[in-house]
Structure formats: structure tokens, C-alpha cells
Design an enzyme around this catalytic site. Structure first.
Site, mmCIF file in Angstrom:
data_model
loop_
_atom_site.group_PDB
_atom_site.id
_atom_site.type_symbol
_atom_site.label_atom_id
_atom_site.label_comp_id
_atom_site.label_asym_id
_atom_site.label_seq_id
_atom_site.Cartn_x
_atom_site.Cartn_y
_atom_site.Cartn_z
ATOM 1 N N HIS A 77 1.352 4.081 2.360
ATOM 2 C CA HIS A 77 2.209 4.713 3.222
ATOM 3 C C HIS A 77 3.328 4.675 2.629
ATOM 4 O O HIS A 77 4.351 4.226 2.392
ATOM 5 C CB HIS A 77 1.327 3.613 4.720
ATOM 6 C CG HIS A 77 0.471 4.919 4.681
ATOM 7 N ND1 HIS A 77 -0.622 3.652 5.246
ATOM 8 C CD2 HIS A 77 -0.824 5.559 4.250
ATOM 9 C CE1 HIS A 77 -2.021 4.111 5.733
ATOM 10 N NE2 HIS A 77 -2.249 5.105 5.435
ATOM 11 N N HIS A 131 1.125 -1.368 -0.297
ATOM 12 C CA HIS A 131 0.155 -0.127 0.086
ATOM 13 C C HIS A 131 0.411 1.492 -0.121
ATOM 14 O O HIS A 131 1.595 1.173 -0.083
ATOM 15 C CB HIS A 131 -1.202 -0.239 1.521
ATOM 16 C CG HIS A 131 -0.239 0.240 2.884
ATOM 17 N ND1 HIS A 131 0.540 -0.140 3.291
ATOM 18 C CD2 HIS A 131 -0.011 1.390 3.228
ATOM 19 C CE1 HIS A 131 1.414 -0.203 4.330
ATOM 20 N NE2 HIS A 131 0.429 0.842 4.499
ATOM 21 N N ASP A 176 -0.830 -4.158 6.129
ATOM 22 C CA ASP A 176 -0.429 -3.231 7.145
ATOM 23 C C ASP A 176 -2.940 -3.223 7.602
ATOM 24 O O ASP A 176 -2.993 -2.668 7.906
ATOM 25 C CB ASP A 176 -0.666 -1.593 7.038
ATOM 26 C CG ASP A 176 1.163 -1.388 7.636
ATOM 27 O OD1 ASP A 176 1.695 -2.151 7.672
ATOM 28 O OD2 ASP A 176 0.935 -0.247 7.675
ATOM 29 N N HIS A 236 4.714 -4.197 10.607
ATOM 30 C CA HIS A 236 5.611 -3.767 11.912
ATOM 31 C C HIS A 236 5.116 -4.529 13.313
ATOM 32 O O HIS A 236 4.398 -5.692 13.084
ATOM 33 C CB HIS A 236 3.862 -2.638 12.148
ATOM 34 C CG HIS A 236 4.359 -1.985 11.722
ATOM 35 N ND1 HIS A 236 5.138 -0.570 11.664
ATOM 36 C CD2 HIS A 236 3.447 -1.772 10.078
ATOM 37 C CE1 HIS A 236 4.310 0.468 10.914
ATOM 38 N NE2 HIS A 236 3.576 -0.228 9.851
ATOM 39 N N ASP A 246 5.800 4.561 5.275
ATOM 40 C CA ASP A 246 6.308 3.987 6.039
ATOM 41 C C ASP A 246 6.962 3.005 4.920
ATOM 42 O O ASP A 246 7.036 1.536 5.619
ATOM 43 C CB ASP A 246 6.367 3.548 7.405
ATOM 44 C CG ASP A 246 5.418 3.196 7.267
ATOM 45 O OD1 ASP A 246 4.067 3.496 6.655
ATOM 46 O OD2 ASP A 246 4.494 2.569 8.415
ATOM 47 N N HIS A 247 6.529 2.366 3.666
ATOM 48 C CA HIS A 247 6.224 1.211 2.770
ATOM 49 C C HIS A 247 7.104 1.412 1.807
ATOM 50 O O HIS A 247 7.401 0.401 1.058
ATOM 51 C CB HIS A 247 5.022 0.291 2.922
ATOM 52 C CG HIS A 247 4.330 -0.103 4.201
ATOM 53 N ND1 HIS A 247 4.412 -0.989 4.203
ATOM 54 C CD2 HIS A 247 4.107 0.844 5.569
ATOM 55 C CE1 HIS A 247 3.528 -1.573 6.028
ATOM 56 N NE2 HIS A 247 3.695 -0.231 6.267
ATOM 57 N N HIS A 304 -7.268 -1.021 5.679
ATOM 58 C CA HIS A 304 -6.777 0.506 6.034
ATOM 59 C C HIS A 304 -6.055 1.495 5.018
ATOM 60 O O HIS A 304 -6.109 2.227 5.095
ATOM 61 C CB HIS A 304 -4.810 -0.763 6.257
ATOM 62 C CG HIS A 304 -3.987 0.862 6.466
ATOM 63 N ND1 HIS A 304 -3.554 0.992 8.013
ATOM 64 C CD2 HIS A 304 -3.024 0.573 5.779
ATOM 65 C CE1 HIS A 304 -3.409 1.401 8.224
ATOM 66 N NE2 HIS A 304 -2.124 1.368 6.946
HETATM 67 ZN ZN LIG Z 1 -0.098 1.920 7.307
#
Ligand SMILES: [Zn+2]
Length: 262
Positions: A63, A61, A136, A174, A65-66, A119
Site C-alpha cells: 500500500h 506490504h 497493517d 497506524h 501509505d507504506h 490485509h
Molecule cells: Zn495497508
């Protein structure tokens, strides 16, 4: 004959992200693929240390942080980047959605793409070689927050993952497990499997080890977001709400709300 499945190792990024790294097994193995590289530096360090070449990048996805490390990784390795067709990820070269397959021939693996919105609007998972990379959406003993989707969508996405075989290994984005278990024990205090999981995973963290992967079977037995029809959980949710609900989507939405406030 040796098992052809790649070895899957976590490369830590930021505070609690894992960049799951698939690598060829054996002395001649020199290729790797990464899932959700939010940061490039720890991945580049790992590849250099292990003398591995990147063969593919998979994103679940949009985001940061990915996907934040993808551009930097592609400066060094001109590899295909797979990711959700309907999310804004500028670095994708191969947009995919449910029904598509992603092959990494260097590693001898092929993944099926599953749409698991909730999400984010078009979050996807990769399933293959007995492994699930679910970003996530499904966490160990928890699930992602609903940033762009509805409770109905997330519930359906989680049910889709729950339909996979019990021994499927779950690689999520995570290390949230101990906090998730703490919350779950408040929702379902009588769950013996959950209590056993808490002991084991606490020991793993004390030893500095990841609690992941878990399995679909273990999530089925302990994850409150997958247990919305369990009478003990429905009772807890009714106490939390001060109202009687039994519809599993409403139970799910209430647990998600409860966790957000916990
Ligand atoms: Zn995320």
C-alpha cells in the site's frame, strides 16, 4: 556492555501512519533503518536533524501509505529495500518471504520474515530483537481490513503472531488504538484489562504520545480479534449475528464485519 539493540522511534507520516525508525544507540551511532516509509519528507527531516545515515528500508506490504516514500529516500541513500516477494512494489531490491532473514549489520540486528497474508495477498512481518513490525495486520487492539485475503488467512496470520513471546513489542503501522479500544469495549464490555488499557492509552494520546508499541501479551488480553474463543466474545458475536456460531474463524469474520460497519 551496552545493550546492542537499536532504539526504535516513531516518525509520524500522513495523518496517523508511523514510520518506525531503528537507530544505533550511543554517541557513535550514525545509522538508521526505516520500516514502511509511506512518505519521504518526514523521514529525511528526521535523519538530517539527528545526523543519521539510512542503512536499509523494510516494507511490510504494497500500500502506498507504506511504500510511497521509498523512491525518494533512495535518491539520497542507495540502500537495500526489503519487502514481500509476491506483491507489486517496484522499488524492492531484496524480495523476501517466510524463512528468509533480513540483517542490518550497521545496527547489529537480524529479523526473521513471517508471511501474514490477509490485509494484502503477501503481507509480511519482521520479527527480531524482541520487536515485531507487523504493518497493517495486527493493530493495537484491532486488525487490518481484509482487502486481498480471506478471514481464514487473516485468522491464521494473527494466530502466528500470537504464538510469539508475550513480551514481544508490537510496532504496527497506524495510530488507531483509541478507536479500536472503543469498538473492543462494545464487544467485550466486562474485560477489566481492556478498561485499564483505555484509561492509560487515552492519557497517552492526551499528552500527544503514541500508544505504541504494545506487546503480544497485552494484545492477547485485550484484542477481540485474538480472543475469538472467549465465551463473552462468542456471546456478543452471536447477538450481533442473531445466530449461533462458535468456530473461531467464523467468530473472527463476524467481528471483522461488525467493525467494518461500526
Ligand atoms: Zn495497508
Amino acid at each position: 556492555m551496552a545493550d546492542a539493540s537499536p532504539e526504535i522511534v516513531p516518525v509520524s507520516a500522513f495523518r496517523d501512519n508511523y514510520v518506525w525508525t531503528l537507530r544505533q544507540v550511543g554517541p557513535n551511532g550514525r545509522h538508521a533503518a526505516v520500516v514502511d516509509p509511506g512518505e519521504a519528507a518526514p523521514v529525511l527531516e528526521y535523519l538530517a536533524r539527528e545526523k543519521l545515515e539510512l542503512a536499509a528500508i523494510l516494507a511490510t506490504h504494497h500500500h502506498a501509505d507504506h511504500v510511497g516514500g521509498i523512491a525518494e529516500l533512495r535518491k539520497k541513500f542507495d540502500v537495500p529495500v526489503y519487502g514481500p516477494r509476491s506483491e507489486p512494489i517496484a522499488t524492492l531490491t531484496h524480495p523476501v518471504s517466510e524463512g528468509d532473514e533480513v540483517s542490518v549489520p550497521e545496527l547489529g540486528v537480524t529479523f526473521s520474515v513471517l508471511d501474514i497474508p490477509g490485509h494484502t495477498r503477501a503481507h509480511i512481518a519482521y520479527y527480531g530483537a524482541g520487536a515485531l513490525f507487523c504493518g497493517d495486520t495486527l493493530f493495537a487492539c484491532g486488525c487490518g481490513r481484509l482487502f486481498e485475503g480471506t478471514a481464514e488467512q487473516m485468522y491464521a496470520s494473527l494466530q502466528k503472531l500470537l504464538a510469539l513471546p508475550n513480551d514481544t513489542k508490537v510496532y504496527c503501522g497506524h495510530e488507531y488504538t483509541l478507536a479500536n479500544i472503543g469498538f473492543a469495549m462494545g464487544v467485550e464490555p466486562g474485560n477489566a484489562a481492556l478498561a485499564a488499557r483505555e484509561k492509560r492509552d487515552r492519557r497517552l494520546r492526551e499528552a500527544g504520545k503514541p500508544t505504541l508499541p504494545s506487546t503480544i501479551g497485552e494484545e492477547r488480553a485485550t484484542n477481540p480479534f485474538l480472543r475469538c474463543r472467549e465465551p463473552a466474545i462468542v456471546d456478543s458475536v452471536n447477538k450481533y449475528l442473531g445466530a449461533r456460531v462458535s468456530d473461531p474463524v467464523r467468530v473472527f469474520a463476524a467481528i471483522r464485519d461488525w467493525k467494518n460497519r461500526a
